[in-house]
Design an enzyme around this catalytic site. Structure first.
Site, mmCIF file in Angstrom:
data_model
loop_
_atom_site.group_PDB
_atom_site.id
_atom_site.type_symbol
_atom_site.label_atom_id
_atom_site.label_comp_id
_atom_site.label_asym_id
_atom_site.label_seq_id
_atom_site.Cartn_x
_atom_site.Cartn_y
_atom_site.Cartn_z
ATOM 1 C CD GLU A 163 30.662 21.358 -61.814
ATOM 2 O OE1 GLU A 163 31.012 20.737 -60.793
ATOM 3 O OE2 GLU A 163 30.779 20.890 -62.971
ATOM 4 C CB CYS A 173 33.798 23.936 -63.714
ATOM 5 S SG CYS A 173 33.273 22.773 -64.989
ATOM 6 C CG ASP A 209 34.557 -4.500 -63.168
ATOM 7 O OD1 ASP A 209 34.735 -4.982 -62.028
ATOM 8 O OD2 ASP A 209 34.459 -5.185 -64.197
ATOM 9 C CB CYS A 226 37.353 20.340 -63.007
ATOM 10 S SG CYS A 226 36.656 21.194 -64.440
#
Length: 203
Positions: A81, A112, A180, A109
């Site tokens: 952004e 941005c 993970d 965020c």
């Protein structure tokens, strides 16, 4: 940077600044939001974090598009952004910015959101929510700033119209394989950079 802008002549009428949060997507909004998610996938394919954004006119024509470049540009401010707003402010007119909608694969965020607000872009549509992204991150221990863009926009006057979250499954799929057991797979995000960056970063 992996971004592109197209300058069009638009009607510079004042945009709706009511700040409403919409609960459904029009076909045009859905098409453009899916395009932003596609940019997020392109960012990942280019060795960056999977976030993308575009700016569109009320007609649905795409004015600007950008993707995250944090890794390849070795710049922690290279959020999708922010890249988009920076390019748009240099290449589009004030009238174009004030009648456009920004589509983001993930809720912007705080950094941005501030840039979007100061650029006078009046409307933001996003897919994955900041809180949903935090769930995907799974408490990885990386930096997380819990200040959703919607709260930043709500603090502004005039208000920015915000619509989201939307298209959760499509937006979340772009992040598949980067985590993970709650931990980021760092090699997937650093493969094109000799500099070590946090494995999980927004934007």
């Amino acid at each position: 940077m992996f971004q592109h802008c197209l300058t069009l002549t638009l009607n510079p009428d004042e945009p709706d600044m009511k700040g409403n949060t919409l609960t459904s997507l029009s076909p045009q909004d859905e098409r453009l939001l899916m395009a932003a998610i596609g940019l997020a996938q392109r960012a990942r394919d280019n060795g960056n974090h999977p976030f993308g954004a575009l700016l569109a006119a009320s007609s649905g024509d795409v004015l600007c598009e950008a993707e995250n470049t944090v890794v390849t540009e070795a710049d922690v401010t290279g959020y999708a952004e922010l890249n988009l707003v920076s390019k748009a402010c240099r290449t589009l007119t004030a009238g174009q910015l004030r009648t456009a909608t920004l589509y983001a694969s993930t809720e912007p965020c705080a950094m941005c959101s501030g840039a979007i607000y100061w650029s006078r872009i009046p409307r933001v549509v996003y897919a994955l929510g900041e809180d949903e992204l935090a769930v995907l991150a799974g408490g990885s221990g990386e930096l997380i700033l819990q200040l959703p863009g919607r709260q930043v926009f709500a603090a502004g006057s005039p208000r920015v119209e915000v619509s989201g979250p939307h298209l959760h499954d499509a937006a979340a799929a772009v992040h598949k394989g980067l985590l993970d057991v709650g931990r980021p797979v760092a090699s997937n995000l650093r493969s094109r950079s000799s500099r070590t960056w946090p494995a999980w970063a927004r934007g």
